[in-house]
Design an enzyme around this catalytic site. Sequence first.
Site, PDB file in Angstrom:
ATOM      1  N   ASP A   1       0.816  -1.219   0.000  1.00 19.99           N
ATOM      2  CA  ASP A   1       0.000   0.000   0.000  1.00 19.99           C
ATOM      3  C   ASP A   1       0.847   1.266   0.000  1.00 19.99           C
ATOM      4  OD1 ASP A   1      -2.326  -1.629   0.252  1.00 19.99           O
ATOM      5  OD2 ASP A   1      -1.904  -1.789   2.389  1.00 19.99           O
TER       6      ASP A   1
ATOM      7  N   ALA B   1      -4.701  -7.925  -2.759  1.00 21.56           N
ATOM      8  CA  ALA B   1      -4.381  -6.521  -2.494  1.00 21.56           C
ATOM      9  C   ALA B   1      -4.953  -5.727  -3.654  1.00 21.56           C
ATOM     10  CB  ALA B   1      -2.882  -6.314  -2.387  1.00 21.56           C
TER      11      ALA B   1
ATOM     12  N   HIS C   1      -4.556  -2.034  -6.148  1.00 22.46           N
ATOM     13  CA  HIS C   1      -3.962  -0.757  -6.499  1.00 22.46           C
ATOM     14  C   HIS C   1      -5.099   0.203  -6.780  1.00 22.46           C
ATOM     15  CE1 HIS C   1      -0.005  -2.264  -6.758  1.00 22.46           C
ATOM     16  NE2 HIS C   1      -0.196  -3.001  -7.820  1.00 22.46           N
TER      17      HIS C   1
ATOM     18  N   GLY D   1       0.142  13.930  -4.205  1.00 25.45           N
ATOM     19  CA  GLY D   1      -1.293  13.790  -4.356  1.00 25.45           C
ATOM     20  C   GLY D   1      -1.590  12.575  -5.212  1.00 25.45           C
TER      21      GLY D   1
HETATM   22  P1  GDP Z   1      -0.639   0.332  -3.746  1.00 24.08           P
HETATM   23  O1  GDP Z   1      -1.237  -1.002  -3.578  1.00 24.08           O
HETATM   24  O2  GDP Z   1       0.809   0.353  -3.348  1.00 24.08           O
HETATM   25  O3  GDP Z   1      -0.898   0.937  -5.080  1.00 24.08           O
HETATM   26  O4  GDP Z   1      -1.332   1.273  -2.693  1.00 24.08           O
HETATM   27  P2  GDP Z   1      -2.837   1.779  -2.587  1.00 24.08           P
HETATM   28  O5  GDP Z   1      -3.737   1.265  -3.604  1.00 24.08           O
HETATM   29  O6  GDP Z   1      -3.228   1.672  -1.168  1.00 24.08           O
HETATM   30  O7  GDP Z   1      -2.609   3.296  -2.997  1.00 24.08           O
HETATM   31  C1  GDP Z   1      -2.440   4.222  -2.119  1.00 24.08           C
HETATM   32  C2  GDP Z   1      -3.613   5.186  -2.000  1.00 24.08           C
HETATM   33  O8  GDP Z   1      -3.097   6.465  -1.863  1.00 24.08           O
HETATM   34  C3  GDP Z   1      -4.516   5.295  -3.212  1.00 24.08           C
HETATM   35  O9  GDP Z   1      -5.811   5.657  -2.790  1.00 24.08           O
HETATM   36  C4  GDP Z   1      -3.894   6.412  -4.035  1.00 24.08           C
HETATM   37  O10 GDP Z   1      -4.790   7.096  -4.876  1.00 24.08           O
HETATM   38  C5  GDP Z   1      -3.417   7.301  -2.953  1.00 24.08           C
HETATM   39  N1  GDP Z   1      -2.187   8.011  -3.255  1.00 24.08           N
HETATM   40  C6  GDP Z   1      -1.099   7.576  -3.958  1.00 24.08           C
HETATM   41  N2  GDP Z   1      -0.134   8.501  -3.955  1.00 24.08           N
HETATM   42  C7  GDP Z   1      -0.609   9.534  -3.223  1.00 24.08           C
HETATM   43  C8  GDP Z   1      -0.051  10.795  -2.814  1.00 24.08           C
HETATM   44  O11 GDP Z   1       1.073  11.151  -3.125  1.00 24.08           O
HETATM   45  N3  GDP Z   1      -0.849  11.589  -2.023  1.00 24.08           N
HETATM   46  C9  GDP Z   1      -2.100  11.232  -1.646  1.00 24.08           C
HETATM   47  N4  GDP Z   1      -2.780  12.082  -0.872  1.00 24.08           N
HETATM   48  N5  GDP Z   1      -2.633  10.064  -2.001  1.00 24.08           N
HETATM   49  C10 GDP Z   1      -1.906   9.219  -2.771  1.00 24.08           C
END
Ligand code: GDP
Length: 423
Positions: free
Chosen positions: A12, A38, A40, A414
């Site tokens: 995550d 998991a 994304h 973001g």
């Molecule tokens: P993954 O499995 O590693 O891709 O992780 P997730 O699906 O949990 O992604 C992380 C969450 O954070 C998602 O809802 C993204 O849209 C969000 N996200 C990713 N990068 C950023 C960031 O730089 N800032 C913010 N505020 N949210 C982010």
Amino acid sequence: MLTAIVGTNWGDEGKGRMVDLLSSDYDIVIRYQGGNNAGHTVINEKGKFILNLLPSGILRENTVNVMGCGMVIDIEHLYNEAKRLTDKGISITPDNLKISEKAVICMPYHRLLDNLEEDRLRDMAYGSTRRGIAPVYGDKYMKKSVRMIDLLNPETLEKKVRGLVEWKNLMIKGGYGTEAVDAGEMISWLRKYGDWLKPFICDTTLLLSAAIKEEKNILFEAQLGALKDIDFGIVPYTTSSSTIAAYAPIGSGVPFAKLDRVIGITKAYSSAVGEGPFTAELFGEEAAKLREAGGEYGAATGRPRRVGPFDVVATKYGVIIQGATEIALTKLDVLSYMDKIPVCVAYEIDGERTTDFPIGDRLDRAKPVYEYMEGFKTDISGCRKPGDLPKAALDYIKFIEEAISCRIKYVSVGPSRDQYVIM
Ligand code: GDP
């Protein structure tokens, strides 16, 4: 160019978002391990997408997406995930999606067994997502699995499934004492989703060998992070596959390939799902604030995640294990609300301070040692170049870079495609 995007922590970290950002430079995007346990989350101009199984490149036109032999695929879930995307106008065809004939199918009885075992364990449960991942990988190593190739021959499929179901029922009925699984139902399930899937099945070794020869740009997309790896993670609170960059060529079908770049995705703070040691964990109000600010709820399950400050010890280990050549630091904007930013700079174990990541009961006894950095207390989500970032944010980035001994190349501020800074 062969690049892997991997997590340096507990998963995550925002890998999906970085793959989405970088995939424009790549011809092929590959998932090489794991299943739908998991998710994304990718936000782009077409909307918000949660991808559990499909490679993130599926959201880009002209990108070929590969699901490799290291994956375990619940074909019902894949069908529904693909449908959700096609309903939103994303095109999924045998030209842009290729599934390895060697990939293993995650069967409904794997889901059932995952649930039965977690229920049996009660308060000792692993915190599984209950999607059948541990049982299906177990069967893979016992050489008792249905593979994609089996879908192409109905007769051998039926014979194989009848044999497997007979064996599984020894455990399901004999062991757990629940209702036996019906082989006929399993065969119908495989046919129902398998018929849709057949055109996507191929030999990914042939496909990718040719692509490597033609010097195509290939991106390997990992699920979860180093600390959830089956060998190097916090066993048994890990996943059941290899989340490590070195496994990417194997799990894709090209074990001979050498990676040029390994981009380690690191979140500006920590989060974890499931049970197990999580040394730098926050609780109570502090945790609630960070969880809210970061939207830390599971993409696959909606479960609230455990959260804490950035963990130098765990991340430094993750960077080494992954062989990261550069880092993308994500979600820095989330820390904007903090007056002081805590960082876990070391662990204390039995009165001794260490920055080497321990295992076993030493890890269970580890206590976090915190230092506090100046908060930046300003909205940084509009920053697009290093000069836009406040000094406190630059100091934080520099501090982490030095602590984990790896260059931070990207900073994400973001969730949207353009919300990032190249350092
Ligand atoms: P993954 O499995 O590693 O891709 O992780 P997730 O699906 O949990 O992604 C992380 C969450 O954070 C998602 O809802 C993204 O849209 C969000 N996200 C990713 N990068 C950023 C960031 O730089 N800032 C913010 N505020 N949210 C982010």
